[in-house]
Design a protein around this motif. Sequence first.
Motif, PDB file in Angstrom:
ATOM      1  N   PHE A  48      48.569  48.779  54.015  1.00  0.00           N
ATOM      2  CA  PHE A  48      47.469  48.805  54.980  1.00  0.00           C
ATOM      3  C   PHE A  48      46.100  48.891  54.312  1.00  0.00           C
ATOM      4  N   GLY A  49      46.069  48.928  52.986  1.00  0.00           N
ATOM      5  CA  GLY A  49      44.804  48.934  52.257  1.00  0.00           C
ATOM      6  C   GLY A  49      44.107  50.277  52.207  1.00  0.00           C
ATOM      7  N   VAL A  51      40.027  45.705  54.934  1.00  0.00           N
ATOM      8  CA  VAL A  51      40.225  45.193  56.287  1.00  0.00           C
ATOM      9  C   VAL A  51      41.082  43.925  56.244  1.00  0.00           C
ATOM     10  N   ALA A  52      40.821  43.050  55.278  1.00  0.00           N
ATOM     11  CA  ALA A  52      41.614  41.829  55.144  1.00  0.00           C
ATOM     12  C   ALA A  52      43.079  42.161  54.864  1.00  0.00           C
ATOM     13  N   GLN A  53      43.321  43.137  54.009  1.00  0.00           N
ATOM     14  CA  GLN A  53      44.692  43.536  53.699  1.00  0.00           C
ATOM     15  C   GLN A  53      45.362  44.153  54.929  1.00  0.00           C
ATOM     16  N   LEU A  54      44.627  44.926  55.675  1.00  0.00           N
ATOM     17  CA  LEU A  54      45.146  45.515  56.903  1.00  0.00           C
ATOM     18  C   LEU A  54      45.534  44.431  57.907  1.00  0.00           C
ATOM     19  N   ALA A  95      49.285  44.453  47.276  1.00  0.00           N
ATOM     20  CA  ALA A  95      49.379  45.893  47.012  1.00  0.00           C
ATOM     21  C   ALA A  95      49.936  46.161  45.612  1.00  0.00           C
ATOM     22  N   ILE A  96      50.885  45.369  45.173  1.00  0.00           N
ATOM     23  CA  ILE A  96      51.450  45.556  43.834  1.00  0.00           C
ATOM     24  C   ILE A  96      50.394  45.281  42.768  1.00  0.00           C
TER      25      ILE A  96
END
Length: 94
Positions: free
Chosen positions: A30-31, A45-48, A64-65
Amino acid sequence: MNAEYDMMEYQARQKSLAVSYVLWVFLGLFGAHRFYAGNRVGTAVAQLVCTVLVITSPISAVWAIVDAFLIPGWIKQHNLELAGELRQRDTNKV
């Protein structure tokens, strides 16, 4: 006394690598670690959004990795900028 205050302010405002990794482990998709790091709110926000949209979840997982290797640099950069800001403020007072 001024140096003591600056040290207390630095300790209060610095980012912790451990907190960042805890956020990454539990809420990385979710960032959350990006929100914590500060200047990465747009990409957080983009990752979320990528995670919420199930179709792009694999992209978010890879993202995320990769972030796991970038986190130490972000935290170090933030803390160095904070120290520089406090040092600059002290030199402007003199």
